[in-house]
Design an enzyme around this catalytic site. Sequence first.
Site, PDB file in Angstrom:
ATOM      1  CG  ASP A 193      -9.961  -3.869  -2.331  1.00 12.37           C
ATOM      2  OD1 ASP A 193     -10.953  -3.665  -2.963  1.00 12.37           O
ATOM      3  OD2 ASP A 193      -9.914  -3.827  -0.983  1.00 12.37           O
ATOM      4  CB  CYS A 230     -16.499  -1.346  -2.060  1.00 16.61           C
ATOM      5  SG  CYS A 230     -15.465   0.246  -1.425  1.00 16.61           S
ATOM      6  CG  ASP A 283      -2.149   0.916   1.000  1.00 17.70           C
ATOM      7  OD1 ASP A 283      -3.209   0.168   0.736  1.00 17.70           O
ATOM      8  OD2 ASP A 283      -2.042   2.028   0.973  1.00 17.70           O
TER       9      ASP A 283
END
Length: 423
Positions: A305, A358, A258
């Site tokens: 993601d 999402c 990340d």
Amino acid sequence: MLLTEYRLDLVVQALRSALKMEHPADAVLRHFFQAERIGSNERALVAETLFGVLRHRLLLEHSCTLDDKGQATARRMALAYWVRFGGYNLRELEPLLKAKEAEWLGKVKGVAGEALPLSIQAELPDWIVDKLRPHHSEADILALGLAMQQPAPLDLRVNTMLANRNEVLQALQSEGLNAQATPWSPVGIRLKDKPALNRHALFLTGKFEVQDEGSQLLGLLLAPKRNDMVVDFCAGAGGKTLMLGALMNSQGRLYAWDISEKRLANLKPRLKRSGLSNVQPQLIAHENDSKVKRLAGKIDRVLVDAPCSGLGTLRRNPDLKFRQSAQSVAELNEKQAAILSSAARLLKQGGRLVYATCSVLHEENQAIVEAFLATHPSFTLVPAGEVLRQQHIDLAMGDYLQLTPQLHGTDGFFAAVLERTGT
Ligand SMILES: C[S@@+](CC[C@H](N)C(=O)[O-])C[C@H]1O[C@@H](n2cnc3c(N)ncnc32)[C@H](O)[C@@H]1O
């Protein structure tokens, strides 16, 4: 709960900060509770009203135009919320009201929701409705918007390294909690209410983590094998990393990357509880970090993601629909495309990448995948429905995994499974 001047004043203070939309609503609430040492009843009322107002903000703002004052102040939004959605009647509010407010609130109670524009009924700002319209019917947009106005349940994922689902389920049920197995994820548990679980013995010993069932299905789509080399490219605080590590039975190697040091730091205590020893959290500078070049062509499974608008999580984060905009989505689209094409370099031939968000917006989902496939002929789309069948998950899907609260009881999620079939 009895409504008093004191309680109304607390709610108004918290709402004033939240309605500025400068910070996420949960952060506003956290700061407010740190600054104001208030009792648990007041905390519950402030939290319930603040999230309720954000969920129903468009209808409440409309309600504020029904008298000659016309202003959507924090006080009026709270009063309108309590009358319209909070289950309070005018008599209970009477002691708090100023001249003419009772009359106005009577009108608020009587507003016929069905006669209002789609955007207000669905509680989705115009810019979101405009983006949904080309791909969904009005009935679907309304169903999505209405489902997003409901609070989400609390889903848990059992850490199969340390426990099995039945054992955790029985333990929670024996404590009187309304806990059920999730319909699709074989390691999920859904709790109807939202007990605070961060001091629960099974949580502290790593036997479960909080994770939406939709998010668990993303891990099952990636389906890493025990000795695989895996990269979780946007690992954040590791919600999905921990599941991938357990699916690998703590074997092989799982890099959790990340760009946010803070998020990766939040992964550390979770990792410790989980008992996993195959996870390597690593900070990367950006999607083209030298680590990508070093591992290019060597990785079996990659999860992307991607950073996204989060509009699939409006049940939990209702403020996002006001904090995001058409422009922020356009900026995210550029990032999403750049991350996907860089992450794809990691895969060896025959390797699998899952691109997930999402979000419920086509431009963050299908559009990114279609543009990628058009420029990367060595990649093939594997229908998500087929992968779910291979995983013995009885959930009908076509090319993509598309989850929505109204159809699946999960947050809104999208995922595409890509395989490197050429060199
Ligand atoms: C949707 S969140 C990830 C959530 C996480 N996978 C989980 O399950 O908890 C997206 C993450 O992407 C990270 N991110 C943003 N830009 C990135 C980049 N260029 N490369 C890698 N990660 C990035 C953000 O810091 C954020 O943590």
